[in-house]
Design a protein around this motif. Structure first.
Motif, PDB file in Angstrom:
ATOM      1  N   GLY A 109       0.844  -1.104  -0.022  1.00 21.97           N
ATOM      2  CA  GLY A 109       0.047  -0.062   0.159  1.00 21.97           C
ATOM      3  C   GLY A 109       0.970   1.397   0.019  1.00 21.97           C
ATOM      4  O   GLY A 109       2.048   1.070  -0.133  1.00 21.97           O
ATOM      5  N   ARG A 145      -6.990  -1.896  -8.364  1.00 19.09           N
ATOM      6  CA  ARG A 145      -5.613  -2.396  -8.115  1.00 19.09           C
ATOM      7  C   ARG A 145      -5.429  -1.995  -6.777  1.00 19.09           C
ATOM      8  O   ARG A 145      -5.512  -0.698  -6.270  1.00 19.09           O
ATOM      9  CB  ARG A 145      -4.701  -1.797  -8.974  1.00 19.09           C
ATOM     10  CG  ARG A 145      -4.214  -2.688 -10.199  1.00 19.09           C
ATOM     11  CD  ARG A 145      -5.278  -2.318 -11.199  1.00 19.09           C
ATOM     12  NE  ARG A 145      -5.393  -3.390 -12.439  1.00 19.09           N
ATOM     13  CZ  ARG A 145      -6.136  -3.392 -13.402  1.00 19.09           C
ATOM     14  NH1 ARG A 145      -7.449  -2.810 -13.145  1.00 19.09           N
ATOM     15  NH2 ARG A 145      -6.036  -4.225 -14.326  1.00 19.09           N
ATOM     16  N   LEU A 146      -4.475  -2.400  -5.989  1.00 22.55           N
ATOM     17  CA  LEU A 146      -3.916  -2.306  -4.663  1.00 22.55           C
ATOM     18  C   LEU A 146      -5.040  -2.009  -3.717  1.00 22.55           C
ATOM     19  O   LEU A 146      -5.318  -2.734  -2.718  1.00 22.55           O
ATOM     20  CB  LEU A 146      -3.076  -1.133  -4.758  1.00 22.55           C
ATOM     21  CG  LEU A 146      -1.912  -0.665  -3.927  1.00 22.55           C
ATOM     22  CD1 LEU A 146      -1.167   0.310  -4.300  1.00 22.55           C
ATOM     23  CD2 LEU A 146      -2.363  -0.549  -2.580  1.00 22.55           C
ATOM     24  N   THR A 200       5.972   0.033  -8.455  1.00 21.81           N
ATOM     25  CA  THR A 200       5.926  -1.084  -7.522  1.00 21.81           C
ATOM     26  C   THR A 200       7.137  -1.197  -6.475  1.00 21.81           C
ATOM     27  O   THR A 200       7.080  -2.133  -5.787  1.00 21.81           O
ATOM     28  CB  THR A 200       5.944  -2.416  -8.327  1.00 21.81           C
ATOM     29  OG1 THR A 200       7.164  -2.369  -9.238  1.00 21.81           O
ATOM     30  CG2 THR A 200       4.930  -2.441  -9.387  1.00 21.81           C
ATOM     31  N   GLY A 227       4.459  -6.111  -4.538  1.00 24.93           N
ATOM     32  CA  GLY A 227       3.319  -5.472  -4.702  1.00 24.93           C
ATOM     33  C   GLY A 227       2.202  -6.110  -4.453  1.00 24.93           C
ATOM     34  O   GLY A 227       2.037  -7.226  -4.206  1.00 24.93           O
ATOM     35  N   SER A 277       3.011   3.087  -5.303  1.00 24.57           N
ATOM     36  CA  SER A 277       1.479   3.337  -5.422  1.00 24.57           C
ATOM     37  C   SER A 277       0.770   2.571  -6.695  1.00 24.57           C
ATOM     38  O   SER A 277      -0.378   2.814  -6.925  1.00 24.57           O
ATOM     39  CB  SER A 277       0.900   4.884  -5.331  1.00 24.57           C
ATOM     40  OG  SER A 277       1.447   5.740  -6.475  1.00 24.57           O
ATOM     41  N   GLU A 278       1.702   1.856  -7.496  1.00 23.29           N
ATOM     42  CA  GLU A 278       1.234   1.207  -8.522  1.00 23.29           C
ATOM     43  C   GLU A 278       0.108   1.789  -9.309  1.00 23.29           C
ATOM     44  O   GLU A 278      -0.631   1.046  -9.921  1.00 23.29           O
ATOM     45  CB  GLU A 278       0.477   0.018  -7.793  1.00 23.29           C
ATOM     46  CG  GLU A 278       1.217  -0.861  -6.620  1.00 23.29           C
ATOM     47  CD  GLU A 278       0.700  -2.401  -6.141  1.00 23.29           C
ATOM     48  OE1 GLU A 278      -0.029  -2.999  -6.920  1.00 23.29           O
ATOM     49  OE2 GLU A 278       1.406  -2.573  -5.213  1.00 23.29           O
ATOM     50  N   ARG A 306      -4.960  -8.448  -3.416  1.00 22.49           N
ATOM     51  CA  ARG A 306      -5.991  -7.185  -2.911  1.00 22.49           C
ATOM     52  C   ARG A 306      -6.742  -7.592  -1.449  1.00 22.49           C
ATOM     53  O   ARG A 306      -6.689  -7.050  -0.627  1.00 22.49           O
ATOM     54  CB  ARG A 306      -6.875  -6.755  -3.891  1.00 22.49           C
ATOM     55  CG  ARG A 306      -6.556  -5.472  -4.492  1.00 22.49           C
ATOM     56  CD  ARG A 306      -7.528  -4.915  -5.566  1.00 22.49           C
ATOM     57  NE  ARG A 306      -8.776  -4.297  -4.627  1.00 22.49           N
ATOM     58  CZ  ARG A 306     -10.023  -4.547  -4.856  1.00 22.49           C
ATOM     59  NH1 ARG A 306     -10.351  -5.440  -5.917  1.00 22.49           N
ATOM     60  NH2 ARG A 306     -10.846  -3.712  -4.432  1.00 22.49           N
TER      61      ARG A 306
END
Lengths: 472, 472
Positions: free
Chosen positions: A192, B470-471, B150, B432, B202-203, B438
């Protein structure tokens, strides 16, 4: 005092105990900053003893809509840690939150509370034969929480990084009074957004750091220092590049001091001066930290300096022959700010530049300062290896410092900071923004970046109660 | 296709040129992830050639309320860089944004665009006799932008840190299509919130990284590797501590491989195996990078290993006698993931733990995996110096990998991640979160942290268009 304020204070007394809610007596240690430029007045000084008490304080402050200014050792240089003059802000002192929670030698980590004095944290590491490399002039009174809130630098950044790089995890109380337990001692963690680095350097405007996991290193077996004199800053820079190529990460400090800096030391603290070193335009202090032994370190340093003499980069060099002599070299460097203070107020700039731009910057800045106030003295020293100069300007000889400051501070800042900007530099390398540099930040930071910061501030502190008017 | 989508595509063609807006033909290179677990379909694949074009794309996407998935080399392992199956998302490929903008040797920095292949960036640094230390298996095809989005790790983190620590500045396009020019090559800069580190890792969910200033180092004069065999992970850990204390920052890698990992290499890539090393429960690969010369490095490594043999920590050791032999040692380590892939699908865990907790964790995790699926094989290798294990689980001999995965992946993940959590670890050390992890993130990340991340996401990407799902 309004009924609302009285009710808040009563609730705070109930939560912290009356003796930790200070309203009367001499509170100047909390209300006046270290440079004595900001004289504030707090509604009360609060001294919580646990993270949970901090959370209770922030919940009460949020419920009453009262601002909170957080303070560690109150050693900051930009007015960020004292309340304003309104008498309406709470001053949250973390001095009692000062325990060493845990040392994990095999993981090379130390978990401490925010109010822990930096030197106490260093000593806790040293007791396990480990090194906490964060080291700066105020280490005897500044706190780890303050170091992190301002992303402190210091004298070992070249090798170990800023406070940011030395922190693996945080515990934070949010403005809503929630506790985020991010005290993980991990070298890698991609789960995150990087909240840790968002809080580090946010100067108390997004919440309160209450504890941290710090990264330790094995103690080096030998730390050796040397002094060398150079005719120009270009030569200093060339010496730096050679030293980095030759010694790798063994090089732990590379400090420069101009002639004016050392003249000030001679003038005010003659005992700290070094009569054996010839005066020169620039003096470099190098430090190597060696994992093997003193002989190994000495061989490296001596061969590096001999080659630099042969190449015409340095005029003279002196390798410390003992730990005592090493301390003498460092004292010379560390006495400069004290000698400046003894000389009176001066215009301070804590700037960073790409290392490659420093020689050109200094030539141009000196010229700009002379154009603005002929005869002003540039006291220029700092961490060349990090591109960080303390480029300070003193009144011409015979001019009263306070009057000089009033007459010239804004104009000198403008000229210096415009040049910093032109060279792709930063107007605050390691001291932060606080109150002192807020207007300059608005002038020099990109509008897109400022807008992003404002959105983050509004998202995390929607009532705007955390250190208001600081930083943003 | 809706009229709205057609209008958006027409506007995109106008902005990028029709040949950079791909809708037809084989787009599988963009739409299927590297592990071939996610098969998406994009509204279009966009290939902008400049930061300004990226900004135009994001402004158009925002105006049309269309989601954008950003992609570099599409080498990620968690499904974060391919579009979903809706056919409604734009796939923004940064492959054409691949210039090396600037190398500043005196500042030890390299400015590259996000689509620059990592290996090309390494080569640009090497051409000036400098080192870009970021190094990982996919370096021939992954991009610097993807590495930063990532926060990639790799094999030199022990000395040089993750992608985060190697980045001094960023250029980012916000979801509003504004360009933040934060391309500063500064070692110190305390002028506001740390936006750089917020975007790193933060992808792609907060904006698009379009360029970066990377930190370089002088090339070491000698890089030497050794292999050593240990009976237990505790012994590996003791060897690590000794190596760190003795060699300081000279130690640039410390990798471990369990017997099962090397057996797989022997089985599938016999040419990469090392018949001269006896089989052992654990094999360590050490690397030292020396600023002086090969002899200096060899002396250090040999004395370290001799002492470790004498202390009973290692059974056997082999110091590479040449660069070729060094490469052979690394090939052994690097072949493990390939050998795993050759063996079929497996349950991958990219976890981090406090280094001190690793031996206990592995004993408990092995037991938990056996309890869940008797006979499963633990292929366990990774970056012990960083506390980062690739703790992977393969089907028992004779069981079809795909069936094993379907039947056991969720249960094995649950057991492994619960243990990771109990030991204060991370469920994603360097890969990541993406789509794959998730749900696990929601289970294991602190609710306070998740709430803070959600507030930041909402503040910076209020329409929720950047890499949605995502994330977070």
């Amino acid at each position: 005092m309004t009924a609302q304020a009285a009710a808040l204070l009563a609730a705070l007394r109930q939560c912290l105990g009356a003796e930790q809610v200070l309203c009367d007596g001499d509170l100047s240690a909390y209300e006046i900053d270290r440079r004595r430029r900001y004289h504030g007045r707090a509604l009360a000084v609060l001294r919580p003893g646990s993270t949970d008490e901090v959370a209770q304080v922030l919940r009460l402050a949020a419920a009453h809509g009262v601002a909170v200014v957080t303070q560690g050792g109150n050693t900051g240089l930009v007015g960020g840690s004292v309340p304003d003059a309104s008498g309406a802000q709470l001053l949250l002192s973390l001095q009692r939150l000062n325990r060493v929670r845990r040392l994990d030698a095999a993981n090379l980590t130390l978990t401490v509370e925010a109010g822990c004095i930096l030197q106490a944290a260093q000593e806790a590491a040293a007791s396990a034969d480990l090194l906490l490399p964060l080291s700066l002039a105020a280490e005897g009174s500044c706190t780890v929480g303050g170091n992190l809130a301002t992303n402190a630098g210091g004298v070992q950044v070249l090798r170990y990084g800023n406070a940011r790089e030395l922190c693996l995890g945080l515990e934070v109380v949010t403005p809503h009074g929630e506790i985020w337990d991010g005290l993980r001692g991990l070298r890698k963690d991609n789960t995150g957004y990087d909240l840790r680095d968002l809080y580090i350097g946010s100067e108390g405007t997004l919440g309160v750091i209450t504890a941290a996991v710090l990264r330790l290193y094995p103690q080096p077996r030998a730390v050796l220092t040397a002094l060398a004199t150079c005719a120009t800053l270009e030569d200093c820079l060339n010496l730096l590049q050679r030293a980095q190529a030759r010694s790798g990460a063994t090089l732990t400090a590379f400090e420069v001091m101009n002639a004016q800096s050392l003249a000030l030391v001679q003038q005010h603290f003659a005992a700290a001066a070094l009569p054996s070193m010839p005066a020169a335009p620039w003096t470099v202090l190098l430090e190597v930290s060696d994992a093997r032994n003193e002989q190994h370190a000495a061989t490296l340093l001596e061969s590096l300096l001999a080659d630099a003499v042969a190449a015409g980069l340095i005029d003279d060099a002196l390798v410390a022959q003992s730990l005592t002599q090493s301390r003498t070299f460092w004292r010379l460097r560390e006495t400069i700010p004290l000698a400046q203070a003894a000389d009176g107020l001066n215009i301070k700039h804590d700037i960073a530049l790409p290392v490659s731009r420093i020689p050109a910057f200094v030539v141009q800045a000196d010229a700009a300062v002379q154009a603005q106030c002929p005869g002003a003295r540039s006291v220029n020293f700092g961490h060349l290896g990090d591109g960080n100069l303390h480029y300070n300007v003193m009144a011409p000889a015979g001019v009263a410092p306070a009057e000089f400051l009033v007459a010239n501070e804004d104009a000198v800042n403008r000229r210096v900071y415009d040049l910093v900007n032109a060279h792709g530099g930063s107007i605050s390398a390691e001291h932060g923004i606080g109150v002192l540099k807020r207007d300059e930040l608005l002038r020099h930071q990109s509008p897109v970046a400022l807008a992003l910061m404002q959105r983050i501030k509004a998202a995390l502190d929607p009532q705007g109660l955390m250190n208001p008017q600081r930083l943003l």
